[in-house]
Design a protein around this motif. Structure first.
Motif, short mmCIF file in Angstrom:
data_model
loop_
_atom_site.label_atom_id
_atom_site.label_comp_id
_atom_site.label_asym_id
_atom_site.label_seq_id
_atom_site.Cartn_x
_atom_site.Cartn_y
_atom_site.Cartn_z
N TRP A 100 -4.50 9.64 15.51
CA TRP A 100 -4.68 10.18 14.17
C TRP A 100 -4.12 9.24 13.11
O TRP A 100 -3.27 8.40 13.38
CB TRP A 100 -3.95 11.51 14.04
CG TRP A 100 -4.54 12.67 14.77
CD1 TRP A 100 -5.38 12.62 15.85
CD2 TRP A 100 -4.33 14.06 14.49
NE1 TRP A 100 -5.70 13.88 16.26
CE2 TRP A 100 -5.06 14.79 15.44
CE3 TRP A 100 -3.58 14.74 13.54
CZ2 TRP A 100 -5.07 16.19 15.46
CZ3 TRP A 100 -3.58 16.12 13.55
CH2 TRP A 100 -4.33 16.83 14.49
N ARG A 101 -4.61 9.43 11.88
CA ARG A 101 -3.95 8.82 10.73
C ARG A 101 -2.78 9.71 10.31
O ARG A 101 -2.79 10.92 10.51
CB ARG A 101 -4.92 8.68 9.55
CG ARG A 101 -6.03 7.66 9.77
CD ARG A 101 -6.78 7.44 8.47
NE ARG A 101 -7.83 6.43 8.63
CZ ARG A 101 -9.10 6.72 8.92
NH1 ARG A 101 -9.45 8.00 9.07
NH2 ARG A 101 -9.98 5.76 9.04
N GLU A 102 -1.77 9.09 9.70
CA GLU A 102 -0.60 9.85 9.25
C GLU A 102 -0.99 10.94 8.27
O GLU A 102 -0.44 12.05 8.28
CB GLU A 102 0.43 8.92 8.61
CG GLU A 102 1.14 7.98 9.57
CD GLU A 102 0.39 6.68 9.77
OE1 GLU A 102 -0.79 6.60 9.33
OE2 GLU A 102 0.96 5.74 10.36
N ALA A 103 -1.96 10.65 7.39
CA ALA A 103 -2.38 11.63 6.39
C ALA A 103 -2.97 12.87 7.05
O ALA A 103 -2.87 13.98 6.50
CB ALA A 103 -3.38 11.01 5.42
N ASP A 104 -3.60 12.71 8.22
CA ASP A 104 -4.15 13.87 8.93
C ASP A 104 -3.02 14.80 9.39
O ASP A 104 -3.12 16.03 9.26
CB ASP A 104 -4.96 13.41 10.15
CG ASP A 104 -6.16 12.57 9.77
OD1 ASP A 104 -6.66 12.73 8.64
OD2 ASP A 104 -6.59 11.74 10.60
N ALA A 105 -1.95 14.22 9.92
CA ALA A 105 -0.82 15.04 10.39
C ALA A 105 -0.11 15.70 9.22
O ALA A 105 0.34 16.85 9.32
CB ALA A 105 0.15 14.17 11.19
N ILE A 106 0.02 14.98 8.10
CA ILE A 106 0.66 15.57 6.92
C ILE A 106 -0.16 16.76 6.42
O ILE A 106 0.40 17.81 6.07
CB ILE A 106 0.81 14.51 5.81
CG1 ILE A 106 1.82 13.45 6.24
CG2 ILE A 106 1.23 15.14 4.48
CD1 ILE A 106 1.90 12.26 5.30
N LEU A 107 -1.47 16.62 6.40
CA LEU A 107 -2.33 17.72 5.95
C LEU A 107 -2.23 18.91 6.90
O LEU A 107 -2.15 20.06 6.46
CB LEU A 107 -3.78 17.25 5.85
CG LEU A 107 -4.79 18.30 5.38
CD1 LEU A 107 -4.44 18.80 3.98
CD2 LEU A 107 -6.22 17.74 5.42
N LEU A 108 -2.21 18.65 8.21
CA LEU A 108 -2.09 19.74 9.17
C LEU A 108 -0.79 20.50 8.98
O LEU A 108 -0.77 21.74 8.98
CB LEU A 108 -2.17 19.19 10.60
CG LEU A 108 -1.92 20.20 11.74
CD1 LEU A 108 -2.95 21.33 11.67
CD2 LEU A 108 -1.98 19.50 13.10
N GLY A 109 0.32 19.78 8.82
CA GLY A 109 1.59 20.45 8.59
C GLY A 109 1.60 21.27 7.31
O GLY A 109 2.14 22.38 7.27
N SER A 110 0.99 20.74 6.25
CA SER A 110 0.93 21.46 4.98
C SER A 110 0.11 22.74 5.12
O SER A 110 0.45 23.77 4.53
CB SER A 110 0.33 20.56 3.90
OG SER A 110 1.07 19.38 3.76
N ILE A 111 -0.96 22.67 5.87
CA ILE A 111 -1.79 23.87 6.11
C ILE A 111 -1.01 24.90 6.91
O ILE A 111 -1.06 26.10 6.62
CB ILE A 111 -3.09 23.48 6.83
CG1 ILE A 111 -3.97 22.63 5.89
CG2 ILE A 111 -3.85 24.72 7.30
CD1 ILE A 111 -5.19 22.04 6.58
N LEU A 112 -0.26 24.45 7.92
CA LEU A 112 0.51 25.37 8.76
C LEU A 112 1.56 26.15 7.97
O LEU A 112 1.84 27.32 8.27
CB LEU A 112 1.21 24.60 9.88
CG LEU A 112 0.43 24.25 11.13
CD1 LEU A 112 1.30 23.44 12.07
CD2 LEU A 112 -0.05 25.52 11.83
N MET A 113 2.14 25.53 6.95
CA MET A 113 3.22 26.17 6.22
C MET A 113 2.76 27.45 5.52
O MET A 113 3.52 28.43 5.45
CB MET A 113 3.81 25.20 5.20
CG MET A 113 4.99 25.75 4.41
SD MET A 113 6.40 26.31 5.42
CE MET A 113 7.14 24.72 5.84
N ILE A 114 1.54 27.49 5.01
CA ILE A 114 1.07 28.64 4.23
C ILE A 114 1.02 29.92 5.08
O ILE A 114 1.67 30.92 4.73
CB ILE A 114 -0.29 28.35 3.59
CG1 ILE A 114 -0.21 27.11 2.70
CG2 ILE A 114 -0.77 29.56 2.80
CD1 ILE A 114 0.78 27.22 1.57
#
Length: 499
Positions: free
Chosen positions: A332-346
């Protein structure tokens, strides 16, 4: 037969080529992890022995404040003289400050010793972050950060147990005494093994005006958040000074010859989005997690020991996700993991808020906080990896120190604002917040049914604040993800045209 360099390039963080620096770095992280996780549990014992309960919060706050200032100050020092030399001074400083804290005869001197200890702690953490960027190739940095997170997770489980044993056998001073051999071990491990970018150190140019403005910003902002819900006029005054210091520092950073932090280290793509997402995800998770033990001990009627362990679920989720990210980033790209984590938080914050409001079973609420921790692990680990991939060795210290400052401030503000919201709700519903302060101070007090309901409602409102921070994190992560993909596509297109 492959050369030593080929073997090292294919090895992991535990291979012979990287093992010395890995052990040194993890020992450094253990210093900060043990201090942060053990001392909170010792606060009631400190208050019983030294008195000065009004100063008790400053045992933690003084450390965080000076740590934030020292962390950002470390950047120019590291870039001038290297990681190794900076760590030697920082480690010795932390060693003597820990000894001073252990010997403090009253609360005032303990707070002063903690402020000195925070200077060493901030320098040490900046060293640990920068060392990862300088010692490992890009493919191994996520794994190094995951190993750091595992240290935090391990001490998250063992810290309260160790603390309870030390308090039972020798008292709170032993918390600081134990830090002496840990720090000595870290010094021995890293004295010669940590990387250094400077064979010959350069002259350290300190931006004293910039440091003064940062000190003013940190002090005023802490005053502002501490007085929220109590003395609003003082909170407003602190906020005004904070804004003034921030604006002055921003203007100064563009005109100074050698600023403490250059604007480019904050605003350059993708650094700005990394700073914002990491800061907001930490606020979202830790604003509520720090008051989960209060809710468990009061509203849910659990013991103080059970309540203390409730904070571990976010820590374990963070460590688990950090380990998973270290593997995912191979594809993965780092931005993909950052987006996934941000989605999980909600959904995790919504899950936790509904669970607290409706008094769902405790394991279900713990599950929500585990997912909140996982969201932090995804965003934080991937963010640090992308940050270091976007920085040159010559600026690695300043870039990492700027990021660490933002993370520390995010944690401090998240906890402070969460506490202000909780106290405001309790005060508004029952007219008395002293019982909350007494429980946070470790006292065994009787609470009315109305107060228990108010604490529950207060935590729900704190989780609402966490949701707002999480939404901001998601918005920033989406911009980062979109811009990263656009940049990758344009780079591929240019490569194809050149061929």
């Amino acid at each position: 037969m492959r050369s030593a360099e080929q073997q090292e390039s294919k090895g992991g963080i535990w291979s012979a080529g990287y093992l010395p620096v890995t052990l040194a770095n993890l020992t450094i992280v253990a210093i900060a992890a043990f201090d942060g996780l053990a001392l909170v549990a010792a606060l009631p014992s400190i208050a019983d022995d030294l008195g000065g309960v009004a100063l008790l919060p400053w045992v933690i706050t003084a450390y965080l404040a000076t740590s934030a200032v020292a962390g950002i100050t470390a950047g120019p020092i590291i870039d001038a003289v290297g990681v190794r030399r900076t760590f030697r001074v920082a480690g010795v400083w932390f060693l003597f400050a820990s000894a001073a804290a252990a010997a403090a005869p009253n609360m005032e001197l303990l707070v002063a010793a903690r402020a000195l200890q925070g200077i060493g702690g901030g320098l040490v953490i900046s060293v640990a972050l920068t060392a990862v960027g300088l010692a490992y190739p890009q493919r191994l940095r996520a794994r190094a950060f995951a190993a750091n997170s595992m240290v935090w997770g391990t001490l998250g489980f063992g810290g309260p147990v160790i603390t309870a044993g030390l308090l039972a056998v020798a008292g709170w001073r032993m918390i600081f005494v134990v830090q002496l051999p840990i720090t000595a071990l870290a010094l021995a491990a890293g004295w010669r093994t940590l990387p250094s970018t400077r064979d010959k150190p350069q002259r350290i140019v300190m931006d004293f005006r910039g440091i003064t403005l940062i000190v003013g910003l940190v002090a005023a902002s802490l005053l502002a958040v501490e007085q929220m819900g109590d003395r609003w006029w003082l909170a407003a005054a602190g906020a005004a000074v904070t804004i003034a210091c921030g604006a002055a520092f921003w203007a100064h950073s563009s005109s100074a010859e050698a600023p403490l932090v250059a604007r480019v280290h904050i605003t350059r793509f993708p650094l700005k989005r990394i700073h914002v997402t990491s800061g907001l995800v930490l606020i979202a998770g830790l604003a509520a997690d720090n008051y989960l033990p209060l809710y468990m001990q009061t509203t849910r009627g659990r013991s103080a020991s059970f309540a203390a362990f409730s904070v571990l679920f976010l820590t374990v989720g963070w460590s688990s996700a950090a380990f998973l990210v270290s593997r995912l980033l191979e594809r993965w790209r780092e931005a993909d993991a950052i987006l996934l984590g941000s989605i999980l938080m909600i959904p995790a914050v919504i899950w936790a808020g509904v669970g607290v409001a409706l008094t769902w079973p405790i394991p279900v609420i713990f599950g929500a906080f585990y997912v909140m921790g996982a969201a932090i692990g995804f965003v934080s680990t991937a963010g640090l990896t992308l940050l270091q991939a976007s920085a040159d060795d010559s600026e690695m210290g300043r870039v990492n120190s700027a990021h660490q400052f933002i993370r520390t401030i995010g944690i401090t503000y998240g906890v402070a604002v969460g506490g202000a919201i909780l106290l405001f709700v309790v005060g508004n519903q029952v007219g008395d917040v002293e019982v909350v302060r007494d429980v946070l101070g470790g006292e065994d007090v009787m609470t009315s049914a109305a107060t228990l309901d108010a604490i529950r409602d207060g935590l729900v409102w704190v989780l609402g604040f966490s949701g707002v921070a999480g939404a901001g994190c998601l918005a920033a992560a989406m911009v980062l993800w979109r811009n990263t993909r656009r940049l990758a596509s344009s780079t591929v297109g240019m490569s194809e045209r050149s061929e």
